[in-house]
Design a protein around this motif. Sequence first.
Motif, mmCIF file in Angstrom:
data_model
loop_
_atom_site.group_PDB
_atom_site.id
_atom_site.type_symbol
_atom_site.label_atom_id
_atom_site.label_comp_id
_atom_site.label_asym_id
_atom_site.label_seq_id
_atom_site.Cartn_x
_atom_site.Cartn_y
_atom_site.Cartn_z
ATOM 1 N N ILE A 172 0.832 -1.043 -0.013
ATOM 2 C CA ILE A 172 0.341 -0.073 0.163
ATOM 3 C C ILE A 172 0.754 1.315 0.210
ATOM 4 O O ILE A 172 0.339 2.424 0.069
ATOM 5 N N THR B 235 0.200 7.041 3.450
ATOM 6 C CA THR B 235 -0.519 8.275 3.429
ATOM 7 C C THR B 235 -1.776 8.171 4.038
ATOM 8 O O THR B 235 -2.263 9.266 4.325
ATOM 9 N N ARG B 236 -2.465 6.929 4.213
ATOM 10 C CA ARG B 236 -3.575 6.762 5.013
ATOM 11 C C ARG B 236 -3.552 5.325 5.806
ATOM 12 O O ARG B 236 -2.649 4.732 5.536
ATOM 13 N N PHE C 256 3.087 4.343 -0.948
ATOM 14 C CA PHE C 256 3.236 5.309 -2.010
ATOM 15 C C PHE C 256 1.917 5.198 -2.901
ATOM 16 O O PHE C 256 1.994 5.108 -4.161
ATOM 17 N N ASP C 257 0.778 4.780 -2.134
ATOM 18 C CA ASP C 257 -0.485 4.618 -2.683
ATOM 19 C C ASP C 257 -0.523 3.575 -3.806
ATOM 20 O O ASP C 257 -1.250 3.448 -4.808
ATOM 21 N N GLY C 258 0.375 2.574 -3.500
ATOM 22 C CA GLY C 258 0.234 1.258 -4.313
ATOM 23 C C GLY C 258 1.097 1.371 -5.584
ATOM 24 O O GLY C 258 1.447 0.455 -6.311
ATOM 25 N N GLN C 259 2.110 2.468 -5.659
ATOM 26 C CA GLN C 259 2.833 2.293 -6.765
ATOM 27 C C GLN C 259 4.255 1.876 -6.452
ATOM 28 O O GLN C 259 5.137 2.432 -5.585
ATOM 29 N N GLU D 203 -8.107 2.042 4.462
ATOM 30 C CA GLU D 203 -8.706 3.078 3.483
ATOM 31 C C GLU D 203 -8.019 2.931 2.307
ATOM 32 O O GLU D 203 -8.508 3.013 1.199
ATOM 33 N N SER D 204 -6.583 2.445 2.228
ATOM 34 C CA SER D 204 -6.107 2.043 0.953
ATOM 35 C C SER D 204 -6.694 0.909 0.350
ATOM 36 O O SER D 204 -6.877 0.856 -0.925
ATOM 37 N N MET E 157 -9.994 1.975 -1.119
ATOM 38 C CA MET E 157 -9.858 2.741 -2.361
ATOM 39 C C MET E 157 -9.105 2.164 -3.393
ATOM 40 O O MET E 157 -8.869 2.747 -4.554
ATOM 41 N N LYS F 147 -5.941 1.537 -3.650
ATOM 42 C CA LYS F 147 -4.634 2.119 -3.748
ATOM 43 C C LYS F 147 -3.347 1.033 -3.176
ATOM 44 O O LYS F 147 -2.746 1.170 -2.200
#
Length: 582
Positions: free
Chosen positions: A241, A328-329, A243-246, A333-334, A337, A339
């Motif tokens: 999760i 980031t969250r 870096f928003d999944g990057q 939540e990730s 979403m 992410k």
Amino acid sequence: MPTSKYFAAIAAVGCFLGVAVAGGPSVEPSKSTCQEGSPVAKTKNGTVCGTRLPTFSQDAFLGVPFAEPPIGDLRLRHPKSFNAAYTAYDATSQPPSCPGYAGFDVGIGPLNEDCLYLNVIVPDCNDAPGKKLPVLVWIYGGGFDAGGIADPRFNMSYIVQESAAMGQPILGVSINYRVGGWGFLASKEVLEDGSANIGLFDQRLALRWLSENIEAFGGDPDQITIWGESAGAFSVGYHLIGFDGQHDNLFRAAIMESGTMLGPAIQDAKTLALDGGYQAMYDNVTKVVGCDTAKDTLECLRTVPYASLFAAFEPQVYTPILDGTFLTRSPSESLAMGKVAEVAVLLGANTDEGTASFWGPRGTLQANDDVAAFIQSLNGGGLTQSEVDQLLLLYPDIPSLGCPYGTGNDRFADQGWMYKRGASIAGDIFIHAGRRGTAKYFAQSQGQKNNPVYSYRFDQSPWNGTEELIATVPPVYSTHFTELIFVFHNPSQDLSNYIGPYSSYHQLSKLMCRSWISFVGNLDPNHHHISGVPFWPVYNLESPINIVYRTTDNNGGTFLEKDIYRGVQLDWWNEHWLTLRS
């Protein structure tokens, strides 16, 4: 330097891929060549000189730097890429382990701030010259408070040896990262400095180094699997999760044993300052070492003598936080979403996770009010009275339903009249619910053909009924950590966590080790070449299946089960992660 006995203990059978052998006289690393006959790898920084492990038919590159030494002004900062050039780097001895605590540091060699190194184990592969091998990267556990790649229990030579023996050779890599206050110090000062989650950034930089350099050792940068247990598994979950999944194609698959990204609470900028938050711990450290009156307390900590700071950090236990960059969250939540990195996943849990001494409330739960208070304390509090009451109903005082499971009406009352009730709650919130929630997420969100999901339950007790550092006082059963020595397939009898003297235990170890290897190479754990074992199906929502690992001496051995155990209970946790700050 490792002794000859050490090298005898870590050797394995293999496939070495086109890494040149240096000629010339024996020289120091500061000169231009490696010792005659030593294996070499030509990285972007220069030539690395390894050592031969003849017992295993392997080459080992031990203590390869992937970051600048985090000392002096680089202490308590994110790692800096290792940009120095070398002509003949000596990678023939285990590196020091990062400063750690909690007893898990026992037996892993000297501790030193200068610890950001990795090991690479390469099998012989003369039958396939030039072929690039899949890579398995080990991220150790230890509660984010200890651990090191020099730990002999986590010797990668055995799993690499087994991969060659089964005709599916892989490279084994293990990476050091900073732990305790050195790696996870948290406060408003740390956040403002942009220096939170140092240990996770250490791991990420090691993965970037491998992406750029693993070909020099015969590895395939497009076939990297990251693997961890406990805090190592939570780390893997955070990379999924992060870096928003990057994930920048740094890995194509992930293995999580007894941990995911869900379960433990994660503090953020607001909760750091609450009672029991990390800010108070940070303030105490600065006071103990005399930095509390400094204009810049964090900068002052970078100048404190090592021994003083080591002692000041020792009572503190830090874990990753929401830093706004890496994380980031909240993990839940990730997942909600989407992410999340799209990769193949193998994950699982041990049946009796809650009997681990640090999870379960040993000796404290005598009455219903004690259980209620224990529930209210979970993840730093936050549950309402109504939610506590719901959990009391979901986990009733019926010993036959408690942990360790399958032990009938035995209460293990010397650990508390309602011990089994609390152990069940602890195992579910920290491990089991997250395992199921994560498996379901990946099963529903990713294409099963390219990114399959496999789930297991480990149901085998240690051979002698104890698990060193985890659960040495009964009840133990299939507690936290018990599966790991089986996967590493490490037969050493002098280890604190010996597989055992029974052939059935070693057969189970071989099966698990080979299944993990098969997943690394094929994204499918079934190519293990062991007969009489159930086919491990892909986990899907229509028919969620776990493979259950047992020895043949334990109720008939390994089998398949529908993943429905404690369905209502695990669903409850997965519906309340936000409240629990996970």
